[in-house]
Design an enzyme around this catalytic site. Structure first.
Site, PDB file in Angstrom:
ATOM      1  N   HIS B 230       3.642  -8.663  41.588  1.00  0.00           N
ATOM      2  CA  HIS B 230       2.905  -9.560  40.332  1.00  0.00           C
ATOM      3  C   HIS B 230       2.694 -10.592  40.232  1.00  0.00           C
ATOM      4  CE1 HIS B 230       4.660  -9.195  36.204  1.00  0.00           C
ATOM      5  NE2 HIS B 230       4.938 -10.558  36.268  1.00  0.00           N
ATOM      6  N   GLU B 472     -34.128   9.964  49.716  1.00  0.00           N
ATOM      7  CA  GLU B 472     -34.121   8.756  50.874  1.00  0.00           C
ATOM      8  C   GLU B 472     -35.266   9.618  52.377  1.00  0.00           C
ATOM      9  OE1 GLU B 472     -30.579   7.118  52.589  1.00  0.00           O
ATOM     10  OE2 GLU B 472     -29.770   9.565  52.028  1.00  0.00           O
ATOM     11  N   ASP B 496     -33.906   3.495  53.268  1.00  0.00           N
ATOM     12  CA  ASP B 496     -34.331   4.772  54.611  1.00  0.00           C
ATOM     13  C   ASP B 496     -35.476   5.541  53.694  1.00  0.00           C
ATOM     14  OD1 ASP B 496     -32.475   4.993  56.329  1.00  0.00           O
ATOM     15  OD2 ASP B 496     -31.160   5.944  55.328  1.00  0.00           O
ATOM     16  N   CYS B 543     -30.768   2.677  44.174  1.00  0.00           N
ATOM     17  CA  CYS B 543     -29.369   2.017  44.344  1.00  0.00           C
ATOM     18  C   CYS B 543     -30.079   1.454  45.905  1.00  0.00           C
ATOM     19  CB  CYS B 543     -28.139   3.136  45.440  1.00  0.00           C
ATOM     20  SG  CYS B 543     -28.561   4.493  46.493  1.00  0.00           S
TER      21      CYS B 543
END
Lengths: 97, 618
Positions: B230, B472, B496, B543
């Site tokens: 909490h 990729e 890649d 990305c």
């Protein structure tokens, strides 16, 4: 008029992702309390609790995907079961918001 | 939840922005080593980021020692009445706390107390206690403790999820409240807390914190508890630091002592000297300036001068990064890696284990989309279980979607977890290292099978969850037109793509310098991919690392990219760049870059374009 001795029962599935946590248990017990003349027993894997007790419902530790068995008897038992089934089916805490 | 002013969080008038401050790039060092400038250091778990310098408010909780003693028959009714009075009194207190919480903290927090009242009125609990007082003729404290303890024990035994564990905390909370009332003790009253208090406690429950005036609390330190406790959740929502699991904190600090709480590291520095305090104050001033500068930037969307919007999303490497990334105002998650679930272990992660992580991700981002990539192990990320024998060419071997398709059970468990998480937020799915249409179709067949299975199990998922392909390999680019007809989006993994196109392993020092994302071949492949996406009407993202390179921003936007996904720290700078040029400009620069025939020429064009706009390209 429902038969007072008739037992109504059904299985329900806990669909909502958080399971029956404190807030959902409170909602369930509050709903059951609207049917004062019906008895309600909820069980999971053979362990039974009083469906009108929040402590009882909490100790079921019902998580998502758990199968619960509802059993009710007394006046309005059928309506109680129908109402609860609808709550479980609606995903529960969504119904609360 | 209200946000309040605190020294560590200069008031910017906007909660989401204030909580962003830890992300201000280059989060700068204090300029002094705090260990050398204080009396003692306590180490805990970081529960909420930030720095606070304040005075200790020591919160002590009720002693839970319960003794059993016999009572006479004639005392039974009296004992029951004493018990019922105590319960009524606690119910009345909870009503007040409920009201207070609603006013000062929020509705969600207040609902907890409503549930506490139901527990205190529970017939099983009350009648169980009364029955025990009658039959066992023992004191109310003991009988109540035993009645409640059975339930607490049962829950603790059965619980597997963290969020359900909170149920036992609530029972413990009412247990100590009733026991305290029975003993005639009054709970510590924190309402007179001084300004700039750092609350130090063994453990904090919702009823403890609801009694504290939130505007005076600037940090939490607890002996016990972890990041889901909490205190930690509340601290994060208040935007103040917290350190948890500081094992001997309550025993080591004096009330009123000055402490420096570092919520980034979970460390507490007791009695910092003037030198350290001075550095902290200056750090806070610097932080305020940085925050103010970035606040301006955060308010504006990632939009070019002529109003073209580019989505800026986040890459998340590990589940620990979810909460921090969610506090950052990115447009969503462009890449959530799942390898960490599969590595450094001897078994496969199950559906539930994965679901817990993905659901946490989906919920943390709410409406914002999160893109989960199925596991991409292999290459340089090896699984103990699969990669027993070294491969001659690991990057051309047993990796990514190839492993998934060869292990349908493992793959479907992951797909089921992702699909189930899609019911908890806005989830997108993507597959790594796709080289043929057959691979993508096979993967989609698995998705369909898993959906049918979820239907049978009655588990919800989002039937419209977008499914995309990572581009990729040169092969994927060459068939991008065919893939685009069946995929919902593309995401270009530039690392890649460069490696496979240029046949360069950048981990090999002899050839690493040949690794060049600005090689004309790469630019043309990116252009082809974006064009294929545009013709099919699907979005194309980047990305890979290139998304986080300011040198590439204008080029990628000019080529027509829909979104860029990067580590959270990169967002402000890339956004700054986007706001400084027009789409028409970027298109011209991209055309010029595409006309070059060497990587060096491409970079020269891009550097010149940045210099013209007074932008740097480090």
């Amino acid at each position: 008029m429902t038969d007072r001795q008739q037992v109504y029962e059904t299985d329900v599935l806990v669909r909502n992702p958080d399971g029956i946590h404190l807030r959902n248990a409170a909602a369930l017990v509050r709903t059951a309390a609207r049917f004062p003349k019906a008895e309600l027993i909820i069980s999971k894997d053979g362990y039974e609790v009083n469906g009108k007790s929040i402590m009882g419902v909490l100790t079921l530790v019902a998580e998502q995907g758990a199968q619960l068995h509802l059993r009710a008897r007394g006046a309005d038992a059928q309506r109680l079961i129908d109402t609860l089934v609808a709550m479980f089916e609606s995903g529960f805490d969504e119904a609360l918001k | 939840m209200r946000r309040r002013r605190s020294p560590s969080r200069p008031d910017t008038g906007d909660a989401s922005i204030a909580s962003f401050s830890p992300w201000v790039p280059g989060a700068d060092p204090l300029g002094v080593s705090p260990e050398e400038h204080c009396r003692a250091v306590l180490s805990g778990i970081p529960g909420s980021p930030g720095l606070s310098l304040g005075r200790v408010y020591l919160h002590t909780s009720a002693d839970l020692w319960v003794e059993a003693h016999d009572i006479g028959e004639e005392q039974v009714d009296q004992e029951i009445a004493r018990f019922l009075r105590a319960v009524d009194e606690v119910i009345a207190q909870r009503r007040k706390l409920q009201q207070r919480a609603e006013e000062t903290i929020g509705r969600g927090e207040a609902q907890i107390f409503e549930s506490h009242i139901m527990l205190l009125q529970d017939s099983d609990l009350i009648n169980g206690t009364i029955g025990r007082i009658r039959t066992e003729r023992k004191n109310a404290e003991y009988c109540f403790y035993v009645a409640l303890q059975r339930a607490i024990g049962m829950i603790a035994r059965l619980e597997t999820h963290n969020h359900l564990r909170e149920r036992a905390v609530d029972l413990e909370d009412i247990r100590s409240a009733v026991l305290m009332e029975l003993s005639g003790a009054t709970p510590q009253d924190p309402s007179q807390l001084l300004d700039n208090s750092i609350v130090v406690a063994h453990f904090l429950t919702p009823s403890d914190t609801a009694r504290m005036p939130p505007e005076k609390v600037i940090g939490f330190v607890t002996d016990a508890g972890g990041p889901t406790s909490h205190a930690s959740i509340l601290a994060r929502s208040m935007g103040i630091p917290a350190a948890l699991g500081c094992v001997s904190a309550t025993a080591s600090v004096e009330p009123g002592a000055t402490v420096l709480l570092d919520g980034f590291t979970g460390k507490v520095y007791i009695e910092p000297d003037e030198v350290l305090q001075d550095h902290v104050r200056r750090w806070m001033e610097r932080q305020a300036v940085r925050v103010a500068a970035f606040v301006e930037l955060l308010r504006v969307p990632a939009e070019t001068l002529d109003g073209h919007r580019v989505r800026l999303e986040l890459n998340i490497e590990l589940p620990e990064g979810i909460a921090r990334a969610a506090a950052c105002p990115g447009d969503g998650v462009g890449l959530f890696r799942t390898e960490f679930l599969f590595m450094a272990r001897d078994d496969w992660p199950g559906e539930e284990e994965q679901y817990a992580v993905y659901a946490q991700l989906a919920e943390a981002f709410g409406e914002r989309p999160v893109t989960i990539r199925t596991m991409d192990i292999g290459g340089d990320k090896l699984s103990r279980r699969l990669h027993v024998n070294p491969e001659m060419n690991p990057f051309l071997g047993w990796r990514a979607i190839r492993i998934s398709l060869a292990q349908p059970d493992v793959f479907q468990a992951q797909l089921a977890a992702v699909l189930r998480a899609s019911a908890r937020g806005n989830v997108r799915l993507m597959f790594p290292l796709v080289t043929s249409l057959e691979e993508f179709r096979q993967a989609l067949d698995h998705v369909r099978e898993v959906r049918m299975d979820l239907d049978r199990r009655g588990l919800p998922y989002d039937p419209g969850m977008p499914v995309g392909v990572m581009i990729e390999t040169p092969a994927a680019v060459m068939i991008a037109d065919a893939l685009a007809k069946e995929a919902d989006f593309f995401s270009i993994g530039t690392n890649d793509l460069v490696q496979y196109t240029l046949a360069v392993d950048r981990n090999n020092e002899h050839v690493a310098t040949l690794f060049d994302a600005y090689h004309p071949a790469i630019l043309r492949l990116i252009r082809e991919t974006i064009e294929a996406g545009r013709r099919a009407g699907i979005e194309v993202y980047v990305c890979g690392e290139m998304a986080n390179q300011p040198l590439a921003t204008m080029l990628l936007v000019g080529l027509g990219i829909d979104g860029l996904s990067m580590a959270p720290g990169g967002i402000p700078e890339i956004k700054h760049h986007i706001t400084r040029f027009s789409l028409a400009d970027a298109r011209r620069v991209a055309r010029e870059a595409l006309a070059q025939v060497t990587g060096e020429e491409v970079r020269r064009v891009l550097r010149a374009a940045l210099a013209e706009r007074d932008l740097r390209s480090w």
